[in-house]
Motif scaffolding. Structure first.
Motif, PDB file in Angstrom:
ATOM      1  N   LEU A  77     -45.941 -17.189  68.974  1.00 45.64           N
ATOM      2  CA  LEU A  77     -45.089 -18.258  69.510  1.00 45.64           C
ATOM      3  C   LEU A  77     -43.754 -17.677  69.985  1.00 45.64           C
ATOM      4  N   ASP A  78     -43.258 -18.214  71.103  1.00 43.34           N
ATOM      5  CA  ASP A  78     -41.997 -17.699  71.647  1.00 43.34           C
ATOM      6  C   ASP A  78     -40.830 -18.527  71.092  1.00 43.34           C
ATOM      7  N   ILE A  79     -40.460 -18.215  69.863  1.00 40.45           N
ATOM      8  CA  ILE A  79     -39.320 -18.924  69.250  1.00 40.45           C
ATOM      9  C   ILE A  79     -38.267 -17.892  68.876  1.00 40.45           C
ATOM     10  N   ARG A  80     -37.111 -18.027  69.443  1.00 47.16           N
ATOM     11  CA  ARG A  80     -35.992 -17.135  69.111  1.00 47.16           C
ATOM     12  C   ARG A  80     -35.066 -17.893  68.158  1.00 47.16           C
ATOM     13  N   TYR A  81     -34.364 -17.149  67.351  1.00 44.62           N
ATOM     14  CA  TYR A  81     -33.586 -17.796  66.288  1.00 44.62           C
ATOM     15  C   TYR A  81     -32.138 -17.341  66.348  1.00 44.62           C
ATOM     16  N   MET A  82     -31.217 -18.290  66.219  1.00 44.00           N
ATOM     17  CA  MET A  82     -29.789 -17.947  66.225  1.00 44.00           C
ATOM     18  C   MET A  82     -29.080 -18.727  65.130  1.00 44.00           C
ATOM     19  N   THR A  83     -27.955 -18.210  64.710  1.00 46.17           N
ATOM     20  CA  THR A  83     -27.141 -18.975  63.766  1.00 46.17           C
ATOM     21  C   THR A  83     -25.776 -19.261  64.388  1.00 46.17           C
ATOM     22  N   ILE A  84     -25.130 -20.272  63.840  1.00 41.26           N
ATOM     23  CA  ILE A  84     -23.852 -20.723  64.403  1.00 41.26           C
ATOM     24  C   ILE A  84     -22.944 -21.134  63.242  1.00 41.26           C
ATOM     25  N   SER A  85     -21.659 -20.926  63.421  1.00 40.30           N
ATOM     26  CA  SER A  85     -20.736 -21.359  62.366  1.00 40.30           C
ATOM     27  C   SER A  85     -20.583 -22.882  62.414  1.00 40.30           C
ATOM     28  N   ASP A  86     -20.481 -23.505  61.231  1.00 41.33           N
ATOM     29  CA  ASP A  86     -20.179 -24.941  61.217  1.00 41.33           C
ATOM     30  C   ASP A  86     -18.669 -25.160  61.054  1.00 41.33           C
ATOM     31  N   GLY A  87     -17.930 -24.064  61.071  1.00 45.35           N
ATOM     32  CA  GLY A  87     -16.471 -24.162  61.003  1.00 45.35           C
ATOM     33  C   GLY A  87     -15.908 -24.001  59.599  1.00 45.35           C
ATOM     34  N   PHE A  88     -16.785 -23.910  58.596  1.00 48.69           N
ATOM     35  CA  PHE A  88     -16.305 -23.767  57.205  1.00 48.69           C
ATOM     36  C   PHE A  88     -16.714 -22.402  56.651  1.00 48.69           C
ATOM     37  N   PRO A  89     -15.934 -21.879  55.685  1.00 47.99           N
ATOM     38  CA  PRO A  89     -16.306 -20.590  55.097  1.00 47.99           C
ATOM     39  C   PRO A  89     -17.607 -20.698  54.300  1.00 47.99           C
ATOM     40  N   PRO A  90     -18.324 -19.585  54.117  1.00 50.84           N
ATOM     41  CA  PRO A  90     -19.643 -19.619  53.464  1.00 50.84           C
ATOM     42  C   PRO A  90     -19.614 -20.273  52.085  1.00 50.84           C
ATOM     43  N   LYS A  91     -18.557 -20.024  51.309  1.00 55.28           N
ATOM     44  CA  LYS A  91     -18.573 -20.511  49.917  1.00 55.28           C
ATOM     45  C   LYS A  91     -18.151 -21.971  49.774  1.00 55.28           C
ATOM     46  N   PHE A  92     -17.712 -22.579  50.847  1.00 51.79           N
ATOM     47  CA  PHE A  92     -17.271 -23.983  50.812  1.00 51.79           C
ATOM     48  C   PHE A  92     -18.452 -24.870  50.389  1.00 51.79           C
ATOM     49  N   ASP A  93     -18.227 -25.718  49.363  1.00 53.41           N
ATOM     50  CA  ASP A  93     -19.323 -26.553  48.860  1.00 53.41           C
ATOM     51  C   ASP A  93     -19.447 -27.818  49.710  1.00 53.41           C
ATOM     52  N   ARG A  94     -20.431 -27.813  50.587  1.00 56.23           N
ATOM     53  CA  ARG A  94     -20.573 -28.891  51.573  1.00 56.23           C
ATOM     54  C   ARG A  94     -21.086 -30.187  50.954  1.00 56.23           C
ATOM     55  N   SER A  95     -21.739 -30.072  49.799  1.00 59.48           N
ATOM     56  CA  SER A  95     -22.246 -31.275  49.150  1.00 59.48           C
ATOM     57  C   SER A  95     -21.125 -31.980  48.384  1.00 59.48           C
ATOM     58  N   LEU A  96     -20.362 -31.204  47.624  1.00 59.73           N
ATOM     59  CA  LEU A  96     -19.266 -31.822  46.850  1.00 59.73           C
ATOM     60  C   LEU A  96     -18.114 -32.272  47.749  1.00 59.73           C
ATOM     61  N   ASN A  97     -17.907 -31.546  48.879  1.00 61.88           N
ATOM     62  CA  ASN A  97     -16.827 -31.919  49.813  1.00 61.88           C
ATOM     63  C   ASN A  97     -17.418 -32.572  51.057  1.00 61.88           C
ATOM     64  N   HIS A  98     -18.282 -33.536  50.805  1.00 70.80           N
ATOM     65  CA  HIS A  98     -19.081 -34.133  51.870  1.00 70.80           C
ATOM     66  C   HIS A  98     -18.244 -34.629  53.054  1.00 70.80           C
ATOM     67  N   ASP A  99     -17.183 -35.401  52.759  1.00 68.73           N
ATOM     68  CA  ASP A  99     -16.449 -36.040  53.859  1.00 68.73           C
ATOM     69  C   ASP A  99     -15.714 -35.017  54.730  1.00 68.73           C
ATOM     70  N   GLN A 100     -15.176 -34.017  54.063  1.00 67.81           N
ATOM     71  CA  GLN A 100     -14.475 -32.966  54.806  1.00 67.81           C
ATOM     72  C   GLN A 100     -15.470 -32.225  55.711  1.00 67.81           C
ATOM     73  N   PHE A 101     -16.642 -31.971  55.158  1.00 66.84           N
ATOM     74  CA  PHE A 101     -17.695 -31.306  55.931  1.00 66.84           C
ATOM     75  C   PHE A 101     -18.072 -32.150  57.154  1.00 66.84           C
ATOM     76  N   MET A 102     -18.219 -33.452  56.938  1.00 67.24           N
ATOM     77  CA  MET A 102     -18.604 -34.339  58.048  1.00 67.24           C
ATOM     78  C   MET A 102     -17.494 -34.413  59.110  1.00 67.24           C
ATOM     79  N   GLU A 103     -16.228 -34.385  58.657  1.00 66.21           N
ATOM     80  CA  GLU A 103     -15.118 -34.368  59.634  1.00 66.21           C
ATOM     81  C   GLU A 103     -15.258 -33.141  60.534  1.00 66.21           C
TER      82      GLU A 103
END
Ligand SMILES: O=c1ccn([C@@H]2O[C@H](COP(=O)(O)OP(=O)(O)O[C@H]3O[C@H](CO)[C@@H](O)[C@H](O)[C@H]3O)[C@@H](O)[C@H]2O)c(=O)[nH]1
Length: 485
Positions: A77-103
């Protein structure tokens, strides 16, 4: 007939960075690539790290470490893969800081997307199509800027999409955003039979604050989707035909579900954000039709009090069970949320795991029922496996999905008829669900088997989802030809 001179369509796909969205997105990518598309699949770095960290350490996992689609590509299959920053540092807890993550997703993420699309646009073959989650607020802006066919992928029922789509009608009629929302049935949404306001998605039931970050995402995303060229939905025509037909009057919309892990996909594309515990050995020791599976999905939080009542209720019911309790299921730093001594009391009777391969578990003959938060993927998977549901909606579309399961399709029961839940009610509902010799249990079982047949049929060559998928591909190609002149 395939035209050989035709340019191979290439789509860039952006999955919403949540488990329940990444899974169907990956499987849509595989389906499109199996049908001649070149795909560039983009995950956020954070999702990518979670997936790779949760992989067992095997040679395959090493291969997949930088590229979750490596195995799929090896199979042609011709599937290429890339990653992108979501704007937050890797260790930022996106579940506990849900609203900030959504902003961040609301305000910052689009600039990262813009930059990435700009970079890959003219690679070989050139990107011609954008497939993004309906909850993203920037899709039409990116599609317009780069002259891409704009495809919105919707991972919930079309009923839910329709209600968000007609937010203006809900406002106008005072069922949403009024001082005191109307309590009488909602009977004016095209393609939707009269239903109670309590069955609206949680965000539309809110009265105190309707400017939360999720509300602002909803307001923007469901205006933006009106500008999509096509909407593809992980649902089934036969289950939502009236609602789909009504929305089709507004925009081209295709029910192509269930977009599921097929044999190929489960083995070669890892998608789990947590390590999967193997429950198979344990399940093999259980009699057929004797085990309750309990999971609240990947996103919603449950209160400690509710966990405690469910725990005692399960004990009182006397049934065997597998309970998925992800580490962040209770929204606090508290990790000891089960009653003291519970884990000793359930020895030999129950298994608690942080995460598992859900499809492998619920397709096991020992499973007889599924206590669920009513995430849409879980509902489709449960129907696929012919397992009736016990519904405990927590958030977002789950209240509306519950209505489909319990009131419309009659393949499940409510865990509790009003909150707070009590252990006695939990126990009695579990027994009602699990004892299929009873009239009610028998009815649920027959209904779910009927829907299971519909789901299986929809993916056959003559099935509605297969036909809709082929129609979608043709329509994209026609649109592309138009764009390329
Ligand atoms: O131990 C587990 C538990 C879950 N899953 C999988 O994780 C997915 C969970 O999806 P879903 O049941 O839809 O729940 P959420 O993760 O909560 O999904 C979010 O996304 C869904 C689709 O948009 C919405 O319907 C939900 O309300 C929203 O919370 C499913 O594919 C499950 O098979 C596992 O593999 N292992």
């Amino acid at each position: 007939m395939e035209n050989n001179d035709e340019q191979k369509p290439r789509a860039i796909m952006f999955a919403y960075p949540l488990q329940g969205h990444v899974i169907p997105f990956v499987h849509l990518a595989l389906k499109l690539a199996s049908n001649g598309f070149t795909i560039t699949f983009v995950n956020t770095l954070s999702i990518h790290h979670h997936i790779t960290k949760s992989q067992p350490t095997t040679a395959d996992a090493d291969n997949n470490n930088n590229d979750i689609f490596a195995g799929a590509r090896n199979s042609g299959l011709d599937i290429r893969y890339m990653t992108i920053s979501d704007g937050f540092p890797p260790k930022f807890d996106r579940s506990l800081n849900h609203d900030q993550f959504m902003e961040g997703l609301l305000h910052v993420f689009s600039s990262h997307v813009d930059e990435l699309v700009g970079k890959v646009l003219h690679s070989d073959p050139p990107v011609t199509c954008l497939i993004s989650d309906t909850f993203f607020v920037w899709s039409s802006m990116i599609a317009d800027k780069y002259n891409l066919v704009n495809v919105s992928f919707w991972t919930e029922p079309v009923l839910v999409l329709t209600l968000y789509y007609h937010l203006d009608l809900l406002r106008k009629n005072g069922h949403f955003a009024s001082q005191d929302n109307r309590k009488d049935p909602i009977d004016y949404i095209p393609g939707v039979r009269a239903f109670e306001p309590k069955d609206l998605m949680s965000y539309l039931q809110a009265t105190d604050n309707i400017s939360t970050v999720v509300h602002r995402i909803i307001y923007k995303a469901f205006e933006d989707v009106k500008r999509a060229d096509f909407i593809v939905c992980n649902t089934i025509q036969e289950l939502e035909s009236e609602t789909i037909s009504a929305l089709q009057q507004k925009q081209p919309i295709y029910a192509i579900g269930p977009v599921f892990p097929t044999g190929l996909a489960t083995t070669i594309v890892p998608t789990s954000l947590w390590s999967e515990s193997d429950c198979t050995q344990w399940l093999h020791t259980r009699p057929n039709g004797s085990v309750l599976y309990i999971s609240f999905g990947s996103y919603a939080h449950v209160s400690k009090q509710e966990i405690v009542e469910i725990a005692y209720g399960v004990l009182l019911s006397g049934v065997s069970f597998i309970w998925v309790l992800r580490p962040d299921v209770v929204k606090s730093d508290e990790t000891d949320f089960l009653p003291v001594g519970f884990e000793d009391e359930i020895k030999g009777k129950g298994l608690i795991v942080p995460w598992c391969h859900q499809m492998a578990v619920i397709s096991h003959p020992a499973i007889e029922g599924f206590l669920t938060h009513c995430g849409w993927n879980s509902i489709l998977e449960s129907i696929w496996c012919g397992v009736p549901l016990l519904c405990f909606p927590l958030l977002t579309d789950q209240f509306t999905n519950r209505k489909l399961v319990v009131d419309d399709w009659r393949i499940g029961l409510n865990l509790c008829d009003q909150k707070p839940i009590t252990r006695q009610e939990v126990a009695s509902k579990i027994n009602l669900l699990m004892i299929t010799e009873d009239q009610l249990g028998d009815e649920l079982w027959k209904n779910v088997k009927e829907l299971q047949g519909i789901l299986k049929n929809t993916l056959t060559a003559d099935g509605s989802s297969e036909k809709n998928f082929n129609q979608f591909i043709n329509d994209v190609k026609i649109k592309l030809q138009g764009k390329l002149g």
